[in-house]
Structure formats: C-alpha cells, structure tokens
Scaffold this active site. Structure first.
Site, mmCIF file in Angstrom:
data_model
loop_
_atom_site.group_PDB
_atom_site.id
_atom_site.type_symbol
_atom_site.label_atom_id
_atom_site.label_comp_id
_atom_site.label_asym_id
_atom_site.label_seq_id
_atom_site.Cartn_x
_atom_site.Cartn_y
_atom_site.Cartn_z
ATOM 1 N N ASP A 32 -9.361 0.724 1.520
ATOM 2 C CA ASP A 32 -8.549 1.466 0.470
ATOM 3 C C ASP A 32 -10.304 0.947 -0.416
ATOM 4 O OD1 ASP A 32 -5.929 2.067 0.780
ATOM 5 O OD2 ASP A 32 -5.653 0.836 -0.864
ATOM 6 N N ASP A 74 0.947 -1.230 -0.199
ATOM 7 C CA ASP A 74 0.019 0.183 0.186
ATOM 8 C C ASP A 74 0.827 0.839 -0.038
ATOM 9 O OD1 ASP A 74 -2.620 1.544 0.162
ATOM 10 O OD2 ASP A 74 -2.466 1.830 2.027
ATOM 11 N N THR A 91 -3.009 5.897 -4.328
ATOM 12 C CA THR A 91 -1.771 6.211 -3.442
ATOM 13 C C THR A 91 -0.843 6.069 -4.140
ATOM 14 O OG1 THR A 91 -1.830 4.504 -1.916
ATOM 15 C CG2 THR A 91 -2.785 6.431 -1.615
ATOM 16 N N THR A 92 -0.098 4.673 -5.227
ATOM 17 C CA THR A 92 0.818 3.784 -5.352
ATOM 18 C C THR A 92 0.991 5.328 -6.848
ATOM 19 O OG1 THR A 92 0.972 1.971 -4.204
ATOM 20 C CG2 THR A 92 2.951 2.617 -6.305
#
Length: 562
Positions: free
Chosen positions: A390, A65, A98-99
């Site tokens: 998520d 994550d 997010t990545t």
C-alpha cells in the site's frame, strides 16, 4: 416466469431459475452491498481492528487490508461481487484506500434506500450521484497540496500514513524511509514501475531489522562449491540460454563403430563448453547468471577460472539484474563482449534467515532494488508486506501526480460541506441525491471516530464547525479524539486515492441501483443450512440473509469465512 398465451401458459425460464424484480431486487442488492461494507468497516483508520480469515484448507490470513479481506472471503452474491471489484480497482490503481472506497459505496447505497422509499426514481438518483461525484473531484483538486518528488520528508509522511493501523505501524519510521528510498531509486522521468522494487520476506528477526538492498537478491545458490563465495568489483554477464551443449531438434541416430569416434564426440562437446567459458572469461566476466542449465563440465571450467555462476534464474530476476547492473542479456554465451557486461560493487552468497541467497549490491544508480522484510512470524511478515505494498503504491502515485490531501477525514468533511452548498443550485429531485451523496461521504470521519472509541456525533460536529470556519486541513486525531490540522501533523495521502475511491464507489453504486430485475440461472439462496435441510438462510428473496452463499448474512458468523 410464465406469460399467458390464449389459455396456454408460455414458460420462458427454466424451473431452477430464480427471478427477483422491482423493489425486491433493489432491496436485495442494496442489502448485499451494505453487508460487504459492514464486513470491512471496523478495519478503517489507525485504530482499526483486524480480521482472521480461514479458508477451506485451513490456511489462516490475519489482516485489516480491505481488498485482502474481500478477496479471501467466499462471496457468491453477484451485487456483492461488484463491490469487491471496487476494492480491486482501487488496489490496482493506487494501492491504498480500499476500505474507504468500499464503505463509501455501502453508504451511497444506504442513502439511496431512503430516497427510493420516498418514491424517487433510481435514474434520478444515478444522475444526482454522478453530478455530485464530478463536482467532488473538482473540489478535491482545489484543496490539493502540491508536493515535490524531492521532498523526502513529506514522502515519508505519506508512506507512514498508508501504514498506520496496519501490522507494520510500530516500525513505520524505519519502513517509510526504506519505501521512499526504494521508490526514488527506481523512478525514471517521474514514472515508477513498482515491479522494479522486489519485496523479499524473511521470517525471523524484528520488523525494525528490515533493510533496503540497492540491487537484486536472487533466491538461488552458486552452482558449484569450488566457485568463490563472493566477488568484489563484479563484471556481470547475463545469458538467456544455458551453458550446455545444444540438443538436436530432430531424432538422430549415430552409429559409432570405433571407441575413438565416441571420444571424438565427447571431445567436441567439451570443446564447445570450453569455448563458452573462454568467451565469458575473455569478455572480462567474473559473475554469470544463466536462465537455463549449466553442464557439469562447464561448472568445472567456470570454477577453474574463478567465475561465480548461478543457473535457472527466473525471468523476472533476469530483467531486474539487467536494470540494476546495466548488463545486456545475450542468447549465446560465445557471443558475449565486454560491452554486454554489467557492473556491481559486490556479488556474494549470503545467509539470510537460514536461506542462502545471492546478493548483487553496491550498484551505482540502481534502477532495481530489493526490500527485505523481517518479522517474528509468517503472519506478521505477510501483513507487513501488505502494508508495504500500500505504502509503495501511494508514494508512487505521489511522485507521479505531485498532489496530496490532508487525512483524518478532512477532505470528506470539506466535500460534504461544499456539496451541500452545491445541492442548492441543482434543480429538481437530483438535489436530494446530491445531498444524500454529501451525507454518504461523512461515513469516513464517522467510522474513524467510531473505530477509535470516540463519539462519532461529537467528532462530526467539531469537524464541521472547524471546516465552516475555513480550516480545510482539520481532521480527527484518532489517538486523542481532538480535531487538529492534519497537514501540520504530517497525515497526508495522495489526491488520487480519494478521487479514485469516489469515482469507483459512485460507478458501482449507480450500477447496482439501476438494476430492477435479477434473473439467476441457479439458486441465489444461502446454500445448505444443515446437512439435509436446504432452506435458504433467510433475507430478501431467499438470499442468505442479505448475502448469497459464502456469507450467510454476515451476522451469522460470515458463512464461508469463520
């Protein structure tokens, strides 16, 4: 930093301060930004790998994550921290992506580096990037697919996509069903407060054993063993104080001269407690949750009446109980009326994973639910929890916005195509910045292909030709390497995940590019290399090989991380 005044140099900065200006400052910050992106790049997509992070106390986190990795890493470089903020904003706003947001930021900086070398001014770049970002959001709106909040199957696809590539993937069908059911239960007027979905982690059992309880689980036990273990058709009272005799606020001294007087005092206290229990009984309550203490005598009376009582319940649990059962909390037990009580089909103390907890379930129209996550080890359960968070985020956003995009790198390829066309209509040097922005967006599909072991160039060429032919939903199937229609395959993500990622990545990249002077009060170098040896760990501006302190140049085993 010294200014010449007459013959006397004027010292402005202290000796410890460090100043890096112009090209050096830009280069240093860009290197730091690219290094952060590099740290999370390999975790992107269904075949992304995990990182093991060990903190200075020896705690281990295994995750892929993006935001968790960046938070756990000990990053000191200020520019690098600005990119960590991008991931945190993405997490807070939408919960997933997010990545992607971080690697787009890194790629925007990387593209900018080439243009800065060609003597294109940072402000021109910033204007071009902002124009491109605005246009990108318009294009995304155009290709977005409408989805209805009642379309459970579609929502399950969205929940599943957010879990793919994370530890929960092998049980994603079970989990996405639970997530969607949970979000639909607590949704009110198209808005979802994810606080109403409590996630309880239980080590032991398989991930598939996870379940959704339509109600609340309180991590407490009943106060007395003489009370019933469970109550059917429960009438629930919530007391915002305690079931004990109130202490006086002021210090008082009472002289007792006669044993009868003392007895009178004790009788009075007992009477007060008796009144509280009678009030609860008269109102019809057979379950009581209290956020204060319960006196021993009151416990005795409650047990006599067959009332199940729980004390010192957390404030957050009290709120959930009120939302789930429809009870109205009262501050004083003697004031409770039948109207204040909530309903639950069953309230019972059960054993789960070796812990006794109170289950409040079978609630009609539960507006607060609990997800019980199971997993073989603590690390597994923690990673499943991150995947579920998520997933909850994307389902919430989809319910609120009702718009989704195909996944698998499809929107990025489509945007790159449209932005290159748009660049022709942009005059001046900004045109180059818009083209650079389009190139940067393709880092998504390129990384997906790389992480899945396919040839990134072949994959990009195939993707572009499909999009040229008008297949806006064409994306990369990471498992086979084929280009397929993502929407048909059920690989979809909320529109807001992409728009938010592009917005925050652009803002962060522009902010970093506009910095031409870094003045640090302390030393920005990479800390101690050996015990006595205080050389900086290399890199521009004595900067820890591209990233200060905790990260010793990323390549060097991620300083504060491994």
């Amino acid at each position: 930093m010294a200014q010449q005044m007459g013959n006397q140099p004027l010292i402005v900065l202290s000796d410890e301060s460090q100043r890096t200006s112009g090209k050096d400052a830009q280069s240093m910050n860009i290197t730091a930004g690219k290094a952060v992106a590099e740290a999370v790049r390999t975790t992107l997509g269904p075949k992304g790998m995990d990182k093991m992070l060990v903190d200075d106390t020896g705690n281990v986190v295994v995750t892929n994550d993006g935001v968790t990795i960046l938070k756990e890493m000990d990053i000191e470089h200020p520019a690098a921290n600005m990119i960590v903020e991008v991931a945190e904003t993405q997490e807070n706003e939408v919960g997933d992506g997010t990545t992607s947001a971080v690697i787009v930021t890194g790629e925007l900086l990387s593209e900018a580096e080439d243009l800065l070398e060609q003597e294109i001014h940072a402000t021109t770049l910033a204007q071009g990037y902002r124009q491109a970002a605005e246009k990108a959001k318009e294009f995304l709106e155009e290709i977005a697919i409408e989805v209805s909040p009642e379309d459970t199957e579609y929502l399950e696809d969205i929940a599943g996509t957010a879990m793919t590539g994370k530890g929960a993937e092998n049980a994603k069908d079970v989990l996405s069903e639970l997530v969607v059911k949970g979000v639909q239960s607590v949704a009110e007027d198209g808005q979802v407060d994810t606080d109403d979905i409590k996630v309880e982690k239980v080590t032991g059992g398989a991930i598939e054993n996870s379940e959704l309880v339509e109600g609340v689980i309180v991590d407490k036990e009943r106060v007395s063993d003489n009370m019933p273990f469970g109550v059917e058709d429960a009438k629930v009272a919530l007391v915002d104080g305690g079931l004990e005799v109130a202490e006086t606020e002021i210090d008082t001294e009472v002289n007792v001269t006669d044993p009868d007087q003392l007895q009178q005092f004790l009788d009075q206290e007992e009477e007060q407690l008796r009144e509280m229990v009678d009030a609860l009984k008269d109102a019809g309550a057979n379950v009581v949750f209290v956020d204060g203490g319960i006196d021993d005598m009151a416990q005795h009376y409650l047990a006599q009446e067959g009332i199940l009582a729980v004390r010192r319940v957390k404030n957050s649990d009290m709120k959930r109980l009120a939302r789930a059962t429809g009870a109205t909390p009262v501050t004083n037990a003697t004031d409770v009326t039948a109207d204040d009580l909530g309903d639950a089909g069953s309230v019972a103390q059960k054993d789960i994973g070796g812990d006794e907890r109170i289950f409040v379930e079978d609630v009609e129209e539960a507006k607060s639910v609990t997800l019980i996550l199971r997993g073989g080890t603590e690390h597994v359960v923690d990673e499943v929890e991150r995947a579920i968070e998520d997933s909850l985020g994307v389902v919430r956003v989809t319910l609120e916005d009702g718009k989704v995009l195909p996944g698998g790198g499809a929107p990025e390829t489509e945007l790159a195509l449209k932005l290159r066309d748009f660049a022709d209509s942009v005059g001046g040097r900004e045109q180059l910045a818009v083209e650079a922005f389009a190139d940067a967006l393709e880092v998504g599909p390129r990384t997906l292909a790389e992480n899945a072991g396919h040839d990134p160039i072949d994959s990009l060429v195939d993707l572009r030709s499909q999009h040229d032919a008008g297949n806006t939903g064409a994306g990369l199937d990471a498992y086979t390497g084929d280009i397929i229609d993502m929407e048909e395959e059920g690989v979809v993500e909320p529109l807001r995940v992409k728009t938010q990622a592009i917005e925050s990545a652009t803002e962060a990249a522009v902010m970093i590019l506009r910095i031409d002077d870094v003045i640090a009060a302390g030393d920005l170098s990479g800390g101690k290399v050996g015990e006595e040896d205080e050389e900086p760990a290399g890199g521009p501006g004595g900067m820890g090989g591209g990233m200060g302190g905790g990260m010793g140049g990323m390549g060097g085993g991620m300083g504060g991380m491994m």
